[in-house]
Design an enzyme around this catalytic site. Structure first.
Site, PDB file in Angstrom:
ATOM      1  N   LYS A 109       0.830  -1.215   0.000  1.00 38.84           N
ATOM      2  CA  LYS A 109       0.000   0.000   0.000  1.00 38.84           C
ATOM      3  C   LYS A 109       0.863   1.263   0.000  1.00 38.84           C
ATOM      4  O   LYS A 109       0.498   2.267  -0.605  1.00 38.84           O
ATOM      5  CB  LYS A 109      -0.964  -0.015   1.189  1.00 38.84           C
ATOM      6  CG  LYS A 109      -2.078  -1.042   0.997  1.00 38.84           C
ATOM      7  CD  LYS A 109      -3.259  -0.794   1.904  1.00 38.84           C
ATOM      8  CE  LYS A 109      -4.400  -1.740   1.553  1.00 38.84           C
ATOM      9  NZ  LYS A 109      -5.496  -1.695   2.508  1.00 38.84           N
ATOM     10  N   LYS A 196      -6.329  -9.866 -10.867  1.00 43.01           N
ATOM     11  CA  LYS A 196      -7.450 -10.193 -10.002  1.00 43.01           C
ATOM     12  C   LYS A 196      -8.533  -9.120 -10.133  1.00 43.01           C
ATOM     13  O   LYS A 196      -8.205  -7.939 -10.243  1.00 43.01           O
ATOM     14  CB  LYS A 196      -6.918 -10.229  -8.552  1.00 43.01           C
ATOM     15  CG  LYS A 196      -7.820 -10.897  -7.557  1.00 43.01           C
ATOM     16  CD  LYS A 196      -7.117 -11.000  -6.207  1.00 43.01           C
ATOM     17  CE  LYS A 196      -7.826 -10.109  -5.210  1.00 43.01           C
ATOM     18  NZ  LYS A 196      -7.496 -10.369  -3.826  1.00 43.01           N
ATOM     19  N   LYS A 199     -11.632  -3.420  -7.462  1.00 43.29           N
ATOM     20  CA  LYS A 199     -12.216  -2.103  -7.690  1.00 43.29           C
ATOM     21  C   LYS A 199     -11.160  -1.071  -8.039  1.00 43.29           C
ATOM     22  O   LYS A 199     -11.393  -0.168  -8.824  1.00 43.29           O
ATOM     23  CB  LYS A 199     -12.951  -1.673  -6.416  1.00 43.29           C
ATOM     24  CG  LYS A 199     -14.292  -1.094  -6.701  1.00 43.29           C
ATOM     25  CD  LYS A 199     -14.865  -0.385  -5.507  1.00 43.29           C
ATOM     26  CE  LYS A 199     -15.192   1.033  -5.884  1.00 43.29           C
ATOM     27  NZ  LYS A 199     -15.643   1.825  -4.756  1.00 43.29           N
TER      28      LYS A 199
END
Ligand code: AMP
Ligand code: TRP
Length: 333
Positions: A109, A196, A199
């Site tokens: 992240k 994958k 969103k």
């Protein structure tokens, strides 16, 4: 009955990857376990977000989960139980800094933030994310935590924290939570089956679980089947993803028939896609109806979840009271 706990961040939309990979399993587990499920809005504050959207997305996720069949009495909103943060603080003091620096989700992240801006702000909250997750799990003495493989490291951290706490204070207080890896499919992006479904990749990369049937048909129709990089004799990722979806929808006969066609070389992608689209529409239609029903009386549904969160808060208060005793903090009368 053993305790199961899992949680999901309020991301705004819920896609068929989330459904087949997590939520469908949560719904099933309710038959055999004592289940506790959270919408973890505190966790969503660890990445850049907008305040008004967070609250809206939190309620949206609650409604989606209920429409999918999560029982209201099993569901809570994390921030309505501020004890999660208190337990997180106590656990922070038994979690090791070095251990947290090894968390791959934190590294990923951080990298993601730096990709869009090299001077991006990385909060202490993002670093501490896995300890808050450990607090969610240990708070309700969960034996099993259904999660995807990507959460395995966080689960192990929760176990380490439970172990260290028990050892340090000389009391077998916290349950050592075990991951529950149920065989759930990994759904790929229809627009780029090498990735994958997610969103964060953008609109064409995920199929919203509550989308209009027409949109679903259109998205499946334009799903990428051949990316040109499939070795001869192997099924391409795009085609295998479509088969996966049919199976996930429980359409075993259609799956077998189409697989037979594939094996003898007579499979038409158009009929494969049509089967996928119709299977999804059939699965989703009752969920959409349920969502409409819930939306017709929003106030009552929200009140129900406020009540269930208040019930969970009582359990959390009990845990925190016991923890305060153990670690040397005073309690109110
Ligand atoms: P996320 O929103 O990515 O944090 O995911 C929430 C839950 O959905 C997690 O349990 C994930 O493992 C699951 N999930 C997310 N994307 C997929 C996918 N493409 N296929 C299967 N499961 C997924
Ligand atoms: N980190 C989890 C995810 O990204 C969400 C989560 C927060 C969670 N607290 C949890 C999952 C407790 C299981 C148990 O999917």
């Amino acid at each position: 009955m053993k305790n199961v706990l899992s949680a999901i961040q309020p991301t705004g939309d819920i896609h068929i990857g989330n459904y087949f990979g997590a939520v469908q399993n949560w719904v099933r587990l309710q038959q055999d376990y004592h289940c506790t499920y959270g919408v973890v809005d505190y966790h969503s504050m660890t990445m850049p977000y907008k305040a008004d959207q967070l609250r809206e997305n939190t309620w949206k996720m609650v409604f989606y989960l209920l429409a999918c069949g999560v029982k209201p009495e099993n569901l809570f909103i994390q921030s309505l139980i501020p004890e999660h943060v208190e337990l997180c603080w106590v656990l922070n003091c038994v979690a090791s800094y070095g251990e947290l620096t090894r968390m791959t989700q934190f590294k990923d992240k951080t990298e993601q933030l730096h990709e869009s801006d090299k001077d991006a702000f990385v909060s202490v909250g993002l670093f501490d994310y896995p300890v808050l997750q450990a607090a969610d799990i240990l708070m309700y003495h969960a034996h099993f935590v259904p999660v995807g493989k990507d959460q395995e490291q966080h689960l192990e951290l929760s176990r380490n924290i439970a172990h260290r706490f028990n050892f340090q204070f000389g009391k077998e207080y916290f349950v050592h939570p075990e991951p529950l890896f149920t065989a759930t499919p990994k759904i790929l992006s229809p627009a780029d089956p090498n990735r994958k479904m997610s969103k964060s990749l953008g609109e064409k990369h995920y199929i919203n679980l509550f989308a209009e049937p027409e949109r679903i048909r259109k998205q499946i129709k334009s799903a990428v089947t051949d990316t040109g990089d499939t070795p001869a004799g192997e099924m391409s990722a795009g085609v295998s993803n479509l088969f996966e979806i049919i199976q996930a929808c429980g359409k075993k006969e259609a799956y077998d028939a189409l697989m037979e066609d594939y094996k003898n070389g007579s499979l038409k992608y158009s009929s494969l896609k049509e089967t996928v689209a119709e299977a999804l529409v059939e699965l989703i239609t009752p969920l959409r109806t349920k969502l409409d029903e819930l939306n017709a009386d929003k106030r009552a549904v929200k009140a129900q979840i406020q009540d269930s969160s208040a019930q969970f808060r009582k359990k959390a208060q009990q845990t925190v009271r016991e923890v305060r005793e153990i670690v040397g903090l005073p309690n109110l009368k």
